[in-house]
Write an enzyme that holds these catalytic residues in place. Structure first.
Site, PDB file in Angstrom:
ATOM      1  N   GLU A   1       0.832  -1.214   0.000  1.00 19.64           N
ATOM      2  CA  GLU A   1       0.000   0.000   0.000  1.00 19.64           C
ATOM      3  C   GLU A   1       0.864   1.262   0.000  1.00 19.64           C
ATOM      4  O   GLU A   1       0.745   2.100   0.902  1.00 19.64           O
ATOM      5  CB  GLU A   1      -0.887   0.023   1.255  1.00 19.64           C
ATOM      6  CG  GLU A   1      -1.812  -1.157   1.432  1.00 19.64           C
ATOM      7  CD  GLU A   1      -2.467  -1.171   2.812  1.00 19.64           C
ATOM      8  OE1 GLU A   1      -2.169  -0.299   3.660  1.00 19.64           O
ATOM      9  OE2 GLU A   1      -3.282  -2.084   3.052  1.00 19.64           O
TER      10      GLU A   1
ATOM     11  N   CYS B   1      -1.886  33.872   9.692  1.00 18.68           N
ATOM     12  CA  CYS B   1      -1.641  34.514  10.988  1.00 18.68           C
ATOM     13  C   CYS B   1      -1.291  33.507  12.066  1.00 18.68           C
ATOM     14  O   CYS B   1      -2.055  33.298  13.018  1.00 18.68           O
ATOM     15  CB  CYS B   1      -2.867  35.329  11.379  1.00 18.68           C
ATOM     16  SG  CYS B   1      -3.237  36.507  10.099  1.00 18.68           S
TER      17      CYS B   1
END
Ligand code: LLP
Length: 451
Positions: free
Chosen positions: A283, A353
């Site tokens: 995977e 921010c």
């Protein structure tokens, strides 16, 4: 300096190219920031896994199930599906993407600790290859739902082998303390129970020990533990058809890192499996896409300081979260090398921010405002982990094939970001609140009329 294993990236006359396309041309045509992928690199990465499997007698019947979470763009899934890959999914959303991209449900394995009833139903309806079951409670739930649908659910138990993958703690999954899988000591008893459940069909054994693993030894350790379990299963009359060894093979993000060759890691594992009639499933996520992508961004401002110089760029942690979340390193290079510009040391930061909004710290760069930068190795867990924080539209995604650029996801527009949001009605509805009031477009419109 480029990280190793990025042959699709090259400088020609000082200008960085992805395949045969100059990055400044892309920026001019499409703006920035954008995630840029190389078609050739994606193909080569999947081929390398398939070739390593195919070259070994024990791997010839193997299946590469791409871990969709690394980068779930439909064009990438479609490319991999056409190359014969299967998919490792962790949500109903990922299943829907795989099917929309033309993936074969019969090659889908479904991992994840919190599969909902609806997700299990959808996966059973699609006839996926296998559920990677992560707990006893999940096994009961799958049995019950399969019963209501008149089906037998194909399952593996995801076994937690308690192996240290020696990676970042947030992405180590194979330790006993992780929330993932069934402890290996409890696996045999749970398999015996599963064998008695009427709507369960045991298909395999599964494990996934972690991500960004740069050392083959933990995979070998995990396999040794799984082989003991496989022997015990056989002894108890529970044969399995496949062994899923998960993903996790890392990439070199920095010059001084070395990522093991796929075959160097795989061959010793396949050697150990040679005498067993088992289909191997892998995977991989990151190893297929990370090095095939970069994030193209433009310098907005240079802000020299007493102790730190900042290069403020138009990409941010919402486009690439890895540096902020894991302290991950991504190489950052100027797209055009300029001879006359002196280099300085910069923290490359975005407009968000938060002081954690950095893409790289203490980087030597010879740059001026409006220059382009390429943040490298961002094809995995880049766009896939992006967000709209600070109401920033997600970046565009572009696939480069030769000298052609294909937009594989358009840039979000600001209005897309609040298209699903609704204002409250100006006055409360006159009916007293009793329980949940569901605001649909229709009753919002009717409130608006009465206000
Ligand atoms: N299979 C399972 C069950 C997984 O949980 C994962 C990744 C994979 C396969 C693929 O692992 P890979 O080959 O990509 O290492 N956001 C993190 C990585 C999280 C990985 C989660 N699971 C990062 O940016 O580093």
């Amino acid at each position: 300096m480029m990280p190793p294993d990025t042959p699709f990236l090259a400088r020609r006359q000082e200008v960085l190219h992805v395949e045969d396309l100059a990055l400044p041309e892309l920026a001019l045509a499409f703006g920035t920031p954008c995630h840029v992928y190389s078609h050739a690199a994606l193909r080569a990465n999947l081929r390398a896994f398939q070739a390593a499997l195919g070259a070994h007698p024990a791997g010839a019947r193997g299946l590469v199930c791409y871990a969709v979470k690394a980068n779930s763009n439909l064009a990438i899934l479609n490319l991999f599906a056409r190359m014969g890959a299967g998919f490792d999914i962790v949500s109903g959303g990922e299943l829907a993407r795989v099917l929309a991209a033309g993936g074969d449900a019969g090659k889908v394995v479904f991992s994840g600790v919190g599969k909902s009833r609806a997700e299990i139903r959808a996966a059973l309806a699609a006839d996926i290859l296998c559920f990677n079951v992560e707990s006893a409670a999940e096994l009961e739930r799958i049995n019950e739902i399969a019963g209501t649908l008149g089906k037998r659910a194909p399952i593996s138990l995801r076994v937690n082998p308690d192996v240290d993958p020696r990676t970042h703690p947030y992405i180590a999954t194979g330790l006993e303390t992780a929330k993932f899988g069934v402890p290996i000591g409890a696996a045999l008893a749970l398999y015996e129970h599963a064998a008695r459940l009427p709507h369960i069909r045991i298909e395999g054994v599964d494990c996934h020990i972690g991500s960004q693993i740069l050392d083959c030894a933990p995979f070998r350790e995990a396999l040794e533990r799984l082989l003991v379990l496989l022997d015990a299963l056989e002894k108890h009359g529970i044969p399995v058809k496949h062994l899923d060894l998960g993903g996790g093979l890392g990439v070199a993000y920095r010059q001084d890192e070395v990522a093991p060759e796929i075959s160097a890691c795989l061959t010793p594992l396949l050697d150990r499996l040679e005498d067993r009639k088992l289909n191997l499933i892998l995977e991989p996520g990151r190893r297929l896409t990370a090095q095939a992508g970069l994030l193209l961004t433009r310098v907005e401002y240079l802000k020299p300081g007493e102790s730190v110089n900042f290069a403020i760029v138009d990409a941010a942690m919402n486009d690439l979260l890895r540096p902020a979340l894991y302290g991950a390193w991504h190489e950052i290079v100027a797209v055009t090398q300029k001879k006359g510009t002196p280099a300085a040391i910069y923290d490359v930061v975005g407009p968000i921010c938060e002081s954690g909004d950095f893409l790289g710290q203490k980087r030597a760069l010879a740059i001026e405002p409006d220059d382009l930068l390429a943040i490298l190795s961002t094809g995995a867990y880049g766009m896939a982990m992006s967000s709209n924080y600070n109401t920033r539209p997600r970046a565009m995604e572009i696939m480069v094939r030769g000298d052609a650029a294909h937009v594989i996801r358009r840039r979000e527009e600001t209005a897309d970001l609040y298209a699903l949001e609704r204002l409250l009605p100006a006055r409360s509805p006159s009916v007293p609140f009793s329980g949940l009031t569901v605001e649909t477009d229709k009753n919002i419109a009717s409130h608006e009329q009465t206000c």
